[in-house]
Scaffold this active site. Structure first.
Site, short mmCIF file in Angstrom:
data_model
loop_
_atom_site.label_atom_id
_atom_site.label_comp_id
_atom_site.label_asym_id
_atom_site.label_seq_id
_atom_site.Cartn_x
_atom_site.Cartn_y
_atom_site.Cartn_z
N GLY A 162 -10.90 15.35 17.88
CA GLY A 162 -11.30 16.24 18.96
C GLY A 162 -11.22 15.53 20.29
CD GLN B 14 -13.71 12.79 24.78
OE1 GLN B 14 -13.57 13.84 24.16
NE2 GLN B 14 -13.76 11.60 24.19
CB CYS C 169 -17.15 8.95 21.35
SG CYS C 169 -16.65 9.90 22.79
CG LEU C 170 -10.92 9.38 20.72
CD1 LEU C 170 -9.88 10.47 20.97
CD2 LEU C 170 -10.34 8.24 19.92
CG HIS D 5 -18.40 14.53 19.42
ND1 HIS D 5 -19.04 13.36 19.06
CD2 HIS D 5 -17.51 14.18 20.38
CE1 HIS D 5 -18.54 12.36 19.78
NE2 HIS D 5 -17.61 12.83 20.58
CD GLU D 6 -14.49 16.45 21.13
OE1 GLU D 6 -14.51 16.18 22.36
OE2 GLU D 6 -14.38 15.58 20.27
CG HIS E 60 -17.44 14.82 25.21
ND1 HIS E 60 -17.73 13.65 25.86
CD2 HIS E 60 -17.01 14.47 23.97
CE1 HIS E 60 -17.48 12.63 25.06
NE2 HIS E 60 -17.06 13.09 23.90
#
Length: 163
Positions: free
Chosen positions: A46, A51, A90-91, A132-133, A136
């Site tokens: 995701g 991000q 997380c990226l 999660h997304e 963000h």
């Protein structure tokens, strides 16, 4: 389509509430395409627009074979049920993981790249990725919710990616 630079914590854009999308045009389509390319290039499941440094309410998720790539503009959680507890990464926070408690099943709604209404249900990893997304988009990171945080271990060959 292009690979964009993934913004890393503690960049301010990761803590902002992203702005609602009102224009469904070629710029949005390019953002969605670039986000998908960036997510796949980073082996993620995701990615949220903040991000990649864009404060817009846009996410892409690809957490299971059944659904494939899901694009959601202005996403909202409609309902949730059950509970799951497990690791998230997380990226934007490389090298760390945390154990996060989330609903087991969620229903989300939003718009597609053309502004049409869409809705999805997700369980387990897909539910976790949606939440999660969407977090963000509200300036919330998994490290804010984690009951424990630890260094990311080397992934197993069959292990899921990061969001």
């Amino acid at each position: 389509m292009a690979i964009r630079l993934i913004v890393k914590h503690p960049d301010d854009v990761l803590r902002e509430r992203a702005q609602e999308v009102t224009k469904f045009n070629a710029n949005l389509h390019k953002l969605l395409d670039d986000m998908a390319d960036t997510m796949y290039d980073a082996d993620g499941v995701g990615l949220a627009a903040p991000q990649v440094g864009v404060s817009k309410r846009v996410i892409v998720v690809d957490a299971d074979e059944e659904h494939g790539l899901i694009e959601l503009v202005n996403p909202e959680v409609v309902s949730s049920e059950g509970e799951q507890f497990g690791p998230e990464g997380c990226l934007s926070i490389p090298g760390l993981q945390g154990d996060v408690r989330r609903p087991l099943k969620v229903k989300v709604k939003g718009q597609d790249r053309n502004g049409n209404p869409v809705a999805f249900e997700g369980t387990e990893l897909l539910a976790r990725a949606f939440l999660h997304e969407i977090d963000h988009l509200n300036g919330v990171l998994f490290i804010d919710l984690a009951e424990s945080i630890y260094e990311r271990r080397a992934p197993e060959p069959a292990e899921e990616g990061e969001a």
